[in-house]
Design an enzyme around this catalytic site. Structure first.
Site, PDB file in Angstrom:
ATOM      1  CB  CYS A  55     -13.563   8.023   5.816  1.00  0.00           C
ATOM      2  SG  CYS A  55     -13.353   6.221   5.921  1.00  0.00           S
ATOM      3  CE  LYS A 103      -7.402   5.090  10.483  1.00  0.00           C
ATOM      4  NZ  LYS A 103      -7.496   5.025   9.012  1.00  0.00           N
TER       5      LYS A 103
HETATM    6  O1  RRO Z   1      -9.802   4.047   7.752  1.00  0.00           O
HETATM    7  C1  RRO Z   1     -10.083   4.047   6.540  1.00  0.00           C
HETATM    8  O2  RRO Z   1     -10.637   3.095   5.967  1.00  0.00           O
HETATM    9  C2  RRO Z   1      -9.781   5.210   5.686  1.00  0.00           C
HETATM   10  C3  RRO Z   1     -10.006   6.526   6.045  1.00  0.00           C
HETATM   11 BR1  RRO Z   1     -10.582   7.031   7.728  1.00  0.00          BR
HETATM   12  C4  RRO Z   1      -9.800   7.554   5.095  1.00  0.00           C
HETATM   13  O3  RRO Z   1      -9.990   8.756   5.329  1.00  0.00           O
HETATM   14  N1  RRO Z   1      -9.397   7.209   3.850  1.00  0.00           N
HETATM   15  C5  RRO Z   1      -9.168   5.921   3.518  1.00  0.00           C
HETATM   16  O4  RRO Z   1      -8.805   5.661   2.363  1.00  0.00           O
HETATM   17  N2  RRO Z   1      -9.363   4.939   4.432  1.00  0.00           N
END
Ligand code: RRO
Length: 308
Positions: free
Chosen positions: A127, A44
């Site tokens: 993100c 993650k």
């Molecule tokens: O954690 C998120 O909300 C998230 C991340 Br880091 C990302 O790179 N892409 C996404 O769709 N959600």
């Protein structure tokens, strides 16, 4: 059938691995990936400090994919550095994913992972779900600042996870930066950011964070992902490796990404829905297609899109 492949010179035992995102934030989840048919253990995206993420509801399955606004729930980068040696016995690449909230965050995390037991470092520039933090890779000045710090140190290959681009000039601009800073791989694409799904019964969005705006994934975004993989393959060819991601749920989908030029494909939405059995299933479906079409290996078909 040989489905071995490489990213930045590092061997992947097969063509399908998990995408950073679903079920890869805790050590238990990473052990599940280690034992699964995933060809790598992708972690993650992490931040300097641990985060619990955005308010719920923050994930919803949709008929052809999902929308989410997770908000980077993760245990903090130190934890993932400590997990890496515990995962090495699975004998597959370990990929750290870093998502800084500032340029300095990116520098600190990349320097730490350069000294760790991970094999690759995926720098998440896309993100969409942090309130007040635009997606880095939509701002080329900011991107250049991040690339200048992440490309500077260490010997482990560094790549960038990109948002979808919808115009060739943006892909061209990013490709120039990738060459300038000697980035080893790209991951195309992150979710399509800031979409809105409405529940007509309740007359509300279906997600709570950001007044309902979230990232779209799954089959809805496959043509966008294919276009981005192909554009970067055309622009950079064998100078970089490509992870394809976005809507892969079958061997046919994986084959399409292979034709477009992806070296490995990552799966997120289908892994969340189906669990770790999806990796072996998709791999087998891909192998059946390659055999039926007379290809001898994954490498044999890579980038071989034909034209009308
Ligand atoms: O954690 C998120 O909300 C998230 C991340 Br880091 C990302 O790179 N892409 C996404 O769709 N959600």
């Amino acid at each position: 059938m040989n489905t071995k492949t490489t990213i930045a010179g590092l061997e992947f035992p097969s063509y399908i691995c998990n995408a950073s995102g679903p079920n890869d934030a805790t050590l238990d989840e990473l052990h599940v990936l280690g034992s699964s048919g995933s060809s790598a253990i992708v972690m993650k995206s992490c931040t300097i400090e641990p985060r619990s993420g955005n308010a719920e509801p923050r994930y919803a399955r949709l008929p052809y994919g999902a929308i989410q606004s997770m908000g980077l729930p993760n245990l903090g980068y130190r934890a993932y550095g400590e997990f890496a040696p515990l995962l090495q016995s699975y004998g597959k690449p370990i990929v750290a994913s870093i998502a800084g909230l500032s340029v300095e965050d990116y520098r600190v995390m990349v320097d730490t992972f350069q000294e760790s037991d991970v094999d690759l470092i995926e720098v998440n520039l896309s993100c969409p779900n942090i309130e007040g933090k635009p997606q880095v890779a939509y701002d080329f000045e900011q991107t250049e600042k991040v690339l200048s710090v992440v490309s500077r140190s260490g010997t482990k290959p560094v790549g960038v996870k990109l948002p979808p681009y919808f115009d060739y000039v943006h892909q061209q601009h990013m490709a120039e930066l990738i060459e300038k800073y000697q980035i080893s791989f790209v991951t195309c694409i992150n979710s399509v950011g800031n979409v809105l799904v409405i529940d007509p019964e309740k007359e509300t969005p279906i997600l709570k964070p950001k007044k309902g705006f979230g990232g779209l994934s799954g089959s809805y975004i496959k043509p966008i992902a294919l276009a981005n993989v192909r554009a970067f393959y055309n622009l950079l060819g064998d100078k970089i490796s490509i992870f394809g991601v976005g809507g892969i749920q079958s061997g046919v989908d994986a084959f399409e990404f292979l034709l477009a030029g992806a070296d490995v494909v990552q799966v997120g939405t289908i892994f969340e829905k189906e669990g770790p059995a999806c990796f072996g299933r998709i791999e087998k479906e891909l192998v059946d297609i390659l055999i039926a079409k007379g290809y001898h290996s994954v490498a044999d078909a890579k980038g071989r899109l034909k034209f009308l």
